[in-house]
Design a protein around this motif. Structure first.
Motif, PDB file in Angstrom:
ATOM      1  N   ALA A 169       7.043  53.564  86.001  1.00 40.14           N
ATOM      2  CA  ALA A 169       7.115  54.598  84.964  1.00 40.14           C
ATOM      3  C   ALA A 169       7.239  53.930  83.603  1.00 40.14           C
ATOM      4  N   ASN A 170       6.250  54.163  82.746  1.00 38.48           N
ATOM      5  CA  ASN A 170       6.204  53.568  81.413  1.00 38.48           C
ATOM      6  C   ASN A 170       6.730  54.567  80.388  1.00 38.48           C
ATOM      7  N   ARG A 171       7.959  54.346  79.959  1.00 40.43           N
ATOM      8  CA  ARG A 171       8.667  55.321  79.125  1.00 40.43           C
ATOM      9  C   ARG A 171       7.929  55.624  77.824  1.00 40.43           C
ATOM     10  N   PHE A 172       7.383  54.629  77.170  1.00 43.32           N
ATOM     11  CA  PHE A 172       6.783  54.832  75.852  1.00 43.32           C
ATOM     12  C   PHE A 172       5.353  55.370  75.906  1.00 43.32           C
ATOM     13  N   ASP A 173       4.703  55.272  77.060  1.00 47.39           N
ATOM     14  CA  ASP A 173       3.283  55.624  77.152  1.00 47.39           C
ATOM     15  C   ASP A 173       3.009  56.922  77.892  1.00 47.39           C
ATOM     16  N   ALA A 174       4.038  57.522  78.491  1.00 47.87           N
ATOM     17  CA  ALA A 174       3.864  58.731  79.299  1.00 47.87           C
ATOM     18  C   ALA A 174       2.844  58.501  80.411  1.00 47.87           C
ATOM     19  N   THR A 175       2.959  57.337  81.053  1.00 54.43           N
ATOM     20  CA  THR A 175       2.060  57.006  82.159  1.00 54.43           C
ATOM     21  C   THR A 175       2.843  56.365  83.293  1.00 54.43           C
ATOM     22  N   VAL A 176       2.176  56.287  84.438  1.00 54.47           N
ATOM     23  CA  VAL A 176       2.667  55.514  85.576  1.00 54.47           C
ATOM     24  C   VAL A 176       1.584  54.505  85.951  1.00 54.47           C
ATOM     25  N   SER A 177       1.950  53.224  85.959  1.00 56.50           N
ATOM     26  CA  SER A 177       1.031  52.181  86.408  1.00 56.50           C
ATOM     27  C   SER A 177       1.209  51.984  87.906  1.00 56.50           C
ATOM     28  N   VAL A 178       0.077  51.812  88.604  1.00 51.76           N
ATOM     29  CA  VAL A 178       0.109  51.585  90.049  1.00 51.76           C
ATOM     30  C   VAL A 178      -0.350  50.156  90.321  1.00 51.76           C
ATOM     31  N   ILE A 179       0.551  49.354  90.871  1.00 52.63           N
ATOM     32  CA  ILE A 179       0.264  47.955  91.160  1.00 52.63           C
ATOM     33  C   ILE A 179       0.020  47.789  92.656  1.00 52.63           C
ATOM     34  N   ALA A 180      -1.088  47.144  93.004  1.00 50.33           N
ATOM     35  CA  ALA A 180      -1.326  46.756  94.392  1.00 50.33           C
ATOM     36  C   ALA A 180      -0.644  45.424  94.636  1.00 50.33           C
ATOM     37  N   THR A 181       0.260  45.378  95.588  1.00 50.90           N
ATOM     38  CA  THR A 181       1.009  44.144  95.816  1.00 50.90           C
ATOM     39  C   THR A 181       0.152  43.054  96.453  1.00 50.90           C
ATOM     40  N   SER A 182      -0.968  43.437  97.046  1.00 52.37           N
ATOM     41  CA  SER A 182      -1.844  42.434  97.661  1.00 52.37           C
ATOM     42  C   SER A 182      -2.525  41.556  96.623  1.00 52.37           C
ATOM     43  N   THR A 183      -2.766  42.121  95.433  1.00 48.27           N
ATOM     44  CA  THR A 183      -3.451  41.383  94.366  1.00 48.27           C
ATOM     45  C   THR A 183      -2.600  41.241  93.106  1.00 48.27           C
ATOM     46  N   ASN A 184      -1.466  41.944  93.074  1.00 47.22           N
ATOM     47  CA  ASN A 184      -0.622  41.982  91.874  1.00 47.22           C
ATOM     48  C   ASN A 184      -1.436  42.346  90.628  1.00 47.22           C
ATOM     49  N   SER A 185      -2.185  43.414  90.787  1.00 47.15           N
ATOM     50  CA  SER A 185      -2.985  43.939  89.681  1.00 47.15           C
ATOM     51  C   SER A 185      -2.825  45.450  89.624  1.00 47.15           C
ATOM     52  N   VAL A 186      -3.017  46.028  88.429  1.00 50.97           N
ATOM     53  CA  VAL A 186      -2.942  47.483  88.256  1.00 50.97           C
ATOM     54  C   VAL A 186      -4.247  48.103  88.728  1.00 50.97           C
ATOM     55  N   ILE A 187      -4.140  49.018  89.693  1.00 48.99           N
ATOM     56  CA  ILE A 187      -5.335  49.666  90.225  1.00 48.99           C
ATOM     57  C   ILE A 187      -5.518  51.076  89.688  1.00 48.99           C
ATOM     58  N   ALA A 188      -4.477  51.620  89.039  1.00 45.58           N
ATOM     59  CA  ALA A 188      -4.595  52.961  88.461  1.00 45.58           C
ATOM     60  C   ALA A 188      -3.519  53.137  87.404  1.00 45.58           C
ATOM     61  N   THR A 189      -3.830  53.954  86.395  1.00 45.32           N
ATOM     62  CA  THR A 189      -2.860  54.373  85.384  1.00 45.32           C
ATOM     63  C   THR A 189      -2.884  55.890  85.350  1.00 45.32           C
ATOM     64  N   VAL A 190      -1.766  56.496  85.681  1.00 42.31           N
ATOM     65  CA  VAL A 190      -1.699  57.940  85.881  1.00 42.31           C
ATOM     66  C   VAL A 190      -0.948  58.588  84.720  1.00 42.31           C
ATOM     67  N   PRO A 191      -1.587  59.466  83.943  1.00 36.88           N
ATOM     68  CA  PRO A 191      -0.856  60.201  82.898  1.00 36.88           C
ATOM     69  C   PRO A 191       0.150  61.160  83.522  1.00 36.88           C
ATOM     70  N   VAL A 192       1.379  61.158  82.968  1.00 33.35           N
ATOM     71  CA  VAL A 192       2.416  62.077  83.449  1.00 33.35           C
ATOM     72  C   VAL A 192       3.026  62.785  82.250  1.00 33.35           C
ATOM     73  N   GLY A 193       4.269  63.243  82.362  1.00 34.51           N
ATOM     74  CA  GLY A 193       4.914  63.948  81.268  1.00 34.51           C
ATOM     75  C   GLY A 193       5.495  63.000  80.236  1.00 34.51           C
ATOM     76  N   ASP A 194       6.192  63.576  79.282  1.00 30.02           N
ATOM     77  CA  ASP A 194       6.714  62.825  78.146  1.00 30.02           C
ATOM     78  C   ASP A 194       7.998  62.083  78.522  1.00 30.02           C
ATOM     79  N   VAL A 195       8.021  60.796  78.233  1.00 35.72           N
ATOM     80  CA  VAL A 195       9.150  59.903  78.488  1.00 35.72           C
ATOM     81  C   VAL A 195       9.543  59.895  79.968  1.00 35.72           C
TER      82      VAL A 195
END
Length: 340
Positions: free
Chosen positions: A263-289
């Motif tokens: 959960a990224n407090r300043f961006d109103a997003t959630v980053s999804v990390i795949a642990t197999s590659t340690n890379s972000v596979i998706a960025t999901v817009p959510v609510g504020d803070v």
């Protein structure tokens, strides 16, 4: 499917979301400024730390009503709260008077008050998987207190880095990883000796550090200012640094260990990390803070508390998309999901 309990700081309530319908089925009045929240292992009771009136509310999940209000120490601006694996005792960190209150869940009364180190912003507490020891981060004196639950006394005080905050413990209970907020490091405590065996430099940690560990105990993920550091526990070294959104304060790992949701407090997003590659596979817009994030026991859904718009976003992990936005109370922060 279980139920999601959401502590709403702004209106002194706990919202109860049925995960089967993603709707609020109850709103439970609790104490003043509820923050952190835990559930007993059997899901029958929820304990809520109320920081402005120095109490813990006990909710019976069968009726979604408060069955007890327990006075504890002076909590301060935050509250650490953990429960033993057998559900018999609840440990509550009191920031202003530098103590830990021990609540017996059988009577919902305080049976001990334990002096620990100094921390005006107490958050970090973990309990060993066997329930024998509680580790308490003391942010203002750069130590971790170790409490033996058999005697409810401090058996060790471990010097760590500058301003220790959140902590995680390995599934086997052998090591505690302590995020030092002002030192930009992670201290590794061996529980066999209660001594620091490694100090690991990470990114700029900031406030309320997010830190999680994979179910197999092989990797620790630490939220920095706009990145996540990945620590291999076999070598206690950083093996990857992953760019995410601004101020990654809330983190959760799916039960299968395949994905980390940040959960990224300043961006109103959630980053999804795949642990197999340690890379972000998706960025999901959510609510504020977005401040807190939890996953269902089956890993199919992730719930995100959006502190500034009084909602909880529900992410389907199969598609990494928001499938519901649930209105809750004002300023939701603490969340917990009961077992099935």
């Amino acid at each position: 499917m279980g139920f999601v309990y959401v502590a709403n700081r702004g209106d002194d309530t706990v919202s109860v979301i049925a995960s089967s319908t993603n709707s609020v089925i109850a709103t439970v009045p609790v104490g003043d400024d509820p923050l952190n929240i835990v559930t007993t292992p059997d899901g029958k009771f929820v304990y809520v730390g109320n920081i402005d009136d120095n109490t813990v509310s006990v909710i019976a999940t069968s009726t979604n009503s408060v069955i007890a209000t327990i006075g504890v120490g002076i909590l301060g601006v935050s509250v650490g709260i953990v429960i033993t694996p057998d559900g018999k005792f609840v440990y509550v960190r009191n920031g202003i008077d530098d103590t830990v209150s021990v609540i017996a869940s059988s009577t919902n009364s305080v049976i001990a008050t334990i002096g620990v180190g100094n921390s005006d912003f107490p958050v970090g507490m973990v309990i060993t998987p066997d329930g024998k020891f509680v580790y308490v981060a003391n942010g203002d004196d750069d130590t971790v207190s170790v409490i033996a639950t058999s005697t409810n006394s401090v058996i060790a005080t471990v010097p760590v880095g500058d301003d220790p905050d959140n902590m995680v413990i390995t599934p086997d209970g052998k090591f505690v990883y302590v995020a030092n907020e002002d030192g930009d490091t992670v201290s590794v405590i061996a529980t066999s000796t209660n001594s620091v065996i490694a100090t690991i430099g990470v990114g700029i940690l900031g406030v309320s550090v997010g830190i999680v560990i994979t179910p197999d105990g092989k990797f620790v993920y630490v939220g920095n200012g706009a990145t996540v550091s990945v620590i291999a526990t076999s070598t206690n070294s950083v093996i990857a640094t992953i760019p995410v959104g601004g101020s990654p304060v809330g983190m959760v790992i799916t039960p299968d260990g395949r994905f980390v949701y940040v959960a990224n407090r300043f961006d109103a997003t959630v980053s999804v990390i795949a642990t197999s590659t340690n890379s972000v596979i998706a960025t999901v817009p959510v609510g504020d803070v977005p401040l807190n994030i939890v996953t269902t026991p089956d890993g199919k859904f992730v719930y995100v508390a959006n502190g500034d718009d009084a909602t909880v976003s529900v992410i389907a992990t199969s598609t990494n998309s928001v499938i519901a936005t649930v209105p809750v109370g004002d300023s939701p922060v603490g969340m917990v999901i009961t077992p099935k």
